[in-house]
Design a protein around this motif. Structure first.
Motif, PDB file in Angstrom:
ATOM      1  N   LEU A  53       0.835  -1.214   0.000  1.00  0.00           N
ATOM      2  CA  LEU A  53       0.000   0.000   0.000  1.00  0.00           C
ATOM      3  C   LEU A  53       0.863   1.254   0.000  1.00  0.00           C
ATOM      4  O   LEU A  53       1.099   1.864  -1.026  1.00  0.00           O
ATOM      5  N   TYR A  64       0.057   0.193  -4.384  1.00  0.00           N
ATOM      6  CA  TYR A  64      -1.195   0.942  -4.514  1.00  0.00           C
ATOM      7  C   TYR A  64      -0.946   2.423  -4.785  1.00  0.00           C
ATOM      8  O   TYR A  64      -1.539   3.000  -5.712  1.00  0.00           O
ATOM      9  N   VAL A  68      -2.085   4.485  -8.153  1.00  0.00           N
ATOM     10  CA  VAL A  68      -2.974   5.644  -8.095  1.00  0.00           C
ATOM     11  C   VAL A  68      -2.324   6.863  -8.746  1.00  0.00           C
ATOM     12  O   VAL A  68      -2.961   7.602  -9.504  1.00  0.00           O
ATOM     13  N   TRP A  76       4.211   0.976 -10.790  1.00  0.00           N
ATOM     14  CA  TRP A  76       3.521   0.020  -9.924  1.00  0.00           C
ATOM     15  C   TRP A  76       3.971  -1.408 -10.207  1.00  0.00           C
ATOM     16  O   TRP A  76       4.004  -2.247  -9.298  1.00  0.00           O
ATOM     17  N   LEU A 119      -4.702  -5.438 -12.304  1.00  0.00           N
ATOM     18  CA  LEU A 119      -4.223  -4.054 -12.386  1.00  0.00           C
ATOM     19  C   LEU A 119      -3.871  -3.685 -13.822  1.00  0.00           C
ATOM     20  O   LEU A 119      -4.090  -2.537 -14.250  1.00  0.00           O
ATOM     21  N   LEU A 137     -10.567   1.938  -7.554  1.00  0.00           N
ATOM     22  CA  LEU A 137      -9.334   2.016  -6.771  1.00  0.00           C
ATOM     23  C   LEU A 137      -9.533   1.495  -5.352  1.00  0.00           C
ATOM     24  O   LEU A 137      -8.613   0.989  -4.729  1.00  0.00           O
ATOM     25  N   VAL A 140      -8.995  -2.110  -5.661  1.00  0.00           N
ATOM     26  CA  VAL A 140      -7.564  -2.367  -5.825  1.00  0.00           C
ATOM     27  C   VAL A 140      -6.867  -2.392  -4.473  1.00  0.00           C
ATOM     28  O   VAL A 140      -6.052  -3.282  -4.181  1.00  0.00           O
ATOM     29  N   ARG A 141      -7.196  -1.438  -3.642  1.00  0.00           N
ATOM     30  CA  ARG A 141      -6.560  -1.368  -2.311  1.00  0.00           C
ATOM     31  C   ARG A 141      -6.918  -2.607  -1.481  1.00  0.00           C
ATOM     32  O   ARG A 141      -6.075  -3.151  -0.774  1.00  0.00           O
ATOM     33  N   LEU A 144      -4.919  -5.684  -2.850  1.00  0.00           N
ATOM     34  CA  LEU A 144      -3.506  -5.633  -2.484  1.00  0.00           C
ATOM     35  C   LEU A 144      -3.302  -5.910  -1.000  1.00  0.00           C
ATOM     36  O   LEU A 144      -2.358  -6.615  -0.615  1.00  0.00           O
TER      37      LEU A 144
END
Length: 480
Positions: A53, A64, A68, A76, A119, A137, A140-141, A144
């Motif tokens: 993160l 992450y 972003v 990433w 991703l 997103l 996604v967080r 992860l």
């Protein structure tokens, strides 16, 4: 489900001390049936969630944060490969058998490749420009975050099997499923077929669910998973294994020979610690345990023989005393003054709304006829945004903020006569000027607001006067 079992959570630093963890917690001399009737909820190995993160303290971007930012198309991806290397390097330090190491690494590769593919798809969609992926997103967080706990739980289960333990990897991460159940339903489904008398479940601290664990609880999600499992399986006791004892003060500030293990306290004290950002237990997690009368024990992973500190709902110390001196080193005092506030409603609600909108954590507050002061655990930039919002709404108000430190004296019962005068004298003798003071009627905490530069001095002075020199019966110091 029987009520003979415990549910135990292992923190990231303890997970990283693998040999000690096995010697002191997971095995700890047990054999046969004694190995079971336990459920372990594990955090990611220390540092892994930071890589996935962003760094919890420094803010250094992980996978992450780089995804972003979208500043470098490969940023990433490089961060994800750094996670792969870190996980496989961790595996290499733990597994002796080549076949087990290969199995552990294959699991890491499978999970990382699957999330990276997601991703990649999202990055291609975002590159078209007309697609807004902001809402995705959050997902996604969540994906992860679950990688770290999946790695640690899977590896731990493999290591236990190598030692003859019937360990079962319980994956709550929802990494490849569409079934978005609520958290309680997912836990119930996972544990329904497990016989705790013959199986040792090793459970991911992250749980994929419709609520969104990271969205709701940030980095405290593993404690919520731990708490809900304890509640739903009707555990006899919940245990958190940390790298330190729950002590009367930070040993680095007062000295390792002066800090005392608390031994026993109650959930009210745990709530005060959580409010100050101390790592006892997330307030939401503590609430579930308290409501179902499940005691919580905080143990030191590196002190195998010590029973730790027992936290119960009804406990009150036999004699009024201070149990812990702690606080917030870097806080902000937000002061809102409006002469026309007297007798007019709405100001407090507006301030609270602005604080909530900008995510400013309220430690405590005070008010009089025309002034409301909030003591916040927030950075200066956040407070500036809050002030701008409030100033636009109340142009005639005088709104300001200043950095402060909060030092809190906490105990299950601090109604000892003379406590406040003794505390004031201790601070005066240490030449610590007091900006403000708050004493709650419930006699659980006493807060002193001081200059940031005086934080350490204030903690030391109050600990010497109220803990080291205070009366504390031996029976209160023992862990149950």
């Amino acid at each position: 489900m029987s009520s003979l079992h415990s549910v135990e959570k292992i923190g990231g630093t303890s997970m990283a001390a693998t040999a000690t963890l096995f010697d002191n917690v997971l095995i700890a001399g047990r054999k046969g049936a004694d190995l079971y009737h336990r459920i372990f909820v594990v955090s990611a190995y220390a540092g892994m969630t930071d890589l996935l993160l962003e760094h919890k303290k420094s803010g250094e971007p992980g996978v992450y944060a780089r995804f972003v930012a979208d500043e470098d198309a490969d940023g990433w991806r490089q961060a994800m490969e750094a996670v792969r290397r870190a996980m496989q390097e961790r595996n290499a330090t733990m597994f002796v058998r080549a076949d087990r190491l290969a199995e552990a690494n294959a699991f890491v590769d499978m999970r990382i490749d699957a999330v990276a593919a997601c991703l990649d798809d999202l990055a291609r969609l975002r590159s078209h420009g007309r697609f807004c992926v902001k809402e995705q997103l959050v997902t996604v967080r969540e994906l992860l975050a679950g990688l770290g706990e999946a790695h640690s739980a899977h590896s731990t289960a493999l290591l236990l099997r190598d030692r003859g333990v019937n360990a079962q990897f319980v994956d709550l991460t929802l990494w490849d499923q569409q079934d978005m159940r609520e958290l309680d339903d997912r836990i119930g489904q996972a544990f329904a077929p497990i016989d705790l008398s013959t199986t040792l479940p090793i459970v991911t601290g992250y749980a994929g669910c419709s609520e969104g664990m990271v969205r709701l609880y940030a980095r405290g999600y593993s404690e919520m998973t731990f708490s809900r499992i304890a509640v739903l399986t009707k555990a006899r006791e919940a245990i958190i294994h940390k790298e330190f004892h729950l002590s009367s003060a930070d040993p680095r500030l007062v000295g390792t020979d002066k800090a005392r293990k608390i031994g026993r306290t109650n959930y009210d004290v745990a709530d005060q610690l959580a409010n100050l950002g101390m790592e006892a237990i997330h307030p939401g997690a503590g609430r579930g345990l308290r409501q179902t009368d499940i005691p919580l024990r905080v143990r030191n992973t590196f002190d195998r023989e010590d029973g730790g500190t027992l936290i119960c709902g009804a406990y009150v110390s036999d004699t009024p005393r201070v149990e812990i001196v702690t606080g917030v080193r870097h806080a902000q005092a937000l002061m809102f003054f409006e002469q026309d506030m007297v007798g007019v409603k709405g100001y407090d609600a507006a301030i609270l709304d602005a604080l909530a909108r900008h995510g400013a954590w309220i430690v405590s507050k005070a008010s009089n006829a025309n002034t409301i002061t909030h003591y916040l655990s927030a950075d200066a930039a956040t407070v500036k945004r809050v002030i701008a919002d409030l100033q636009a709404r109340y142009p005639d108000a005088a709104i300001s903020a200043q950095p402060v430190a909060i030092v809190s004296v906490i105990g299950s019962d601090i109604s000892r006569p003379g406590l406040v005068p003794d505390a004031l004298q201790a601070l005066a003798d240490a030449h610590v000027p007091i900006v403000a003071m708050q004493h709650q009627i419930r006699n659980v905490d006493l807060q002193f607001i001081v200059d940031v530069d005086h934080y350490e001095t204030a903690v030391g002075a109050l600990h010497r006067a109220l803990v080291e020199d205070g009366a504390e019966p031996a029976e209160d110091r023992r862990a149950a």
